[in-house]
Design an enzyme around this catalytic site. Structure first.
Site, PDB file in Angstrom:
ATOM      1  N   LYS A   1       8.090 -15.194   2.621  1.00 26.63           N
ATOM      2  CA  LYS A   1       7.468 -14.084   1.891  1.00 26.63           C
ATOM      3  C   LYS A   1       7.967 -14.104   0.445  1.00 26.63           C
ATOM      4  O   LYS A   1       9.182 -14.078   0.193  1.00 26.63           O
ATOM      5  CB  LYS A   1       7.836 -12.770   2.589  1.00 26.63           C
ATOM      6  CG  LYS A   1       6.928 -11.610   2.273  1.00 26.63           C
ATOM      7  CD  LYS A   1       7.245 -10.439   3.203  1.00 26.63           C
ATOM      8  CE  LYS A   1       6.387  -9.236   2.925  1.00 26.63           C
ATOM      9  NZ  LYS A   1       6.809  -8.066   3.705  1.00 26.63           N
TER      10      LYS A   1
HETATM   11  O1  G3P Z   1       4.642  -4.527   4.435  1.00 23.92           O
HETATM   12  C1  G3P Z   1       4.919  -3.783   3.284  1.00 23.92           C
HETATM   13  C2  G3P Z   1       5.496  -2.502   3.680  1.00 23.92           C
HETATM   14  O2  G3P Z   1       6.752  -2.683   4.240  1.00 23.92           O
HETATM   15  C3  G3P Z   1       5.536  -1.450   2.665  1.00 23.92           C
HETATM   16  O3  G3P Z   1       5.291  -0.299   3.379  1.00 23.92           O
HETATM   17  O4  G3P Z   1       5.312   2.075   3.833  1.00 23.92           O
HETATM   18  O5  G3P Z   1       7.130   1.024   2.437  1.00 23.92           O
HETATM   19  O6  G3P Z   1       4.829   1.274   1.528  1.00 23.92           O
HETATM   20  P1  G3P Z   1       5.665   1.098   2.755  1.00 23.92           P
END
Ligand code: G3P
Length: 217
Positions: free
Chosen positions: A87
């Site tokens: 990633k």
């Molecule tokens: O996969 C990306 C993710 O981890 C971000 O999610 O909820 O932190 O915006 P969030």
């Protein structure tokens, strides 16, 4: 549509895997820290444990922000298990590293994507997955789903093979809307997956079936 779970929590990963519908896992440094996984060796071991718990792709994020550092860390991560997807952040060095890994046949996931132009660059670099963060766009009053739709159009126009991995999914409606728009993959918390199970008519219907069965037995 592939279902990935977005967590570094092994119990939740195992619970989703046990449902029989899990296609992979995504993680990021914040999710690792949330589980208290710190230090390079512990992080590598945690990736090994996640790979053992699931059958599909496991995204493991580099910490380096320079090209050489990304290559070194990405190769180390990829060597852990064939399930590992390197990633990489959507910055110039990340795009360059993506091209390097895709030329070598190593799977990549370009993350922190917030625009169609960034997604176009990721596809040009041969990314296996591109991760538009739809929840974080919604957070700033910008339509995250519209970005998924734009990327779908662009990738279809040119038959790019990069898979759209809708990330920062927060709830069940995000999952359903991404499916309607033709996102190849979604990654979200366990609740966004298990929430799809629920319907009050299912519960009341099942209760009625069981009650009627009990009357005749
Ligand atoms: O996969 C990306 C993710 O981890 C971000 O999610 O909820 O932190 O915006 P969030």
């Amino acid at each position: 549509m592939k279902f990935f779970i977005d967590t570094a929590n092994l119990d939740q990963i195992k619970e989703a895997q046990a449902l029989g519908i899990l296609d992979g896992v995504t993680t990021n440094p914040s999710l690792m820290a949330k589980e208290g996984i710190t230090g390079a060796e512990n992080i590598l071991q945690h990736y090994r444990d996640i790979c053992e718990a699931v059958d599909g792709d496991v995204s493991a994020e580099v910490i380096a922000t320079d090209y050489e550092g990304m290559i070194k860390q990405g190769e180390e991560l990829a060597a852990l298990n064939p399930q590992i997807v390197v990633k990489l952040p959507m910055i110039a060095a990340g795009v360059k590293a993506c091209k390097y890994f895709s030329d070598k046949g190593i799977k990549t996931n370009v993350t922190l994507v917030f625009s169609a132009g960034q997604a176009l660059l990721a596809a040009k670099a041969g990314a296996t997955y591109v991760s538009p963060f739809l929840g974080r766009l919604d957070d700033i009053s910008t339509d995250g789903l519209n970005l998924i739709s734009e990327i779908r159009t662009i990738y279809d126009n040119y038959a790019f093979e990069t898979q759209i991995l809708a990330a920062s999914v927060r709830h069940t409606m995000h999952v359903i809307d991404c499916a309607k728009l033709g996102s190849d993959v979604m990654t979200g918390p366990l609740s966004s997956i298990t929430g799809l199970l629920r319907h009050p008519l299912t519960d009341s219907g099942l209760a009625q079936f069981l009650a009627d069965y009990a009357k005749g037995n």
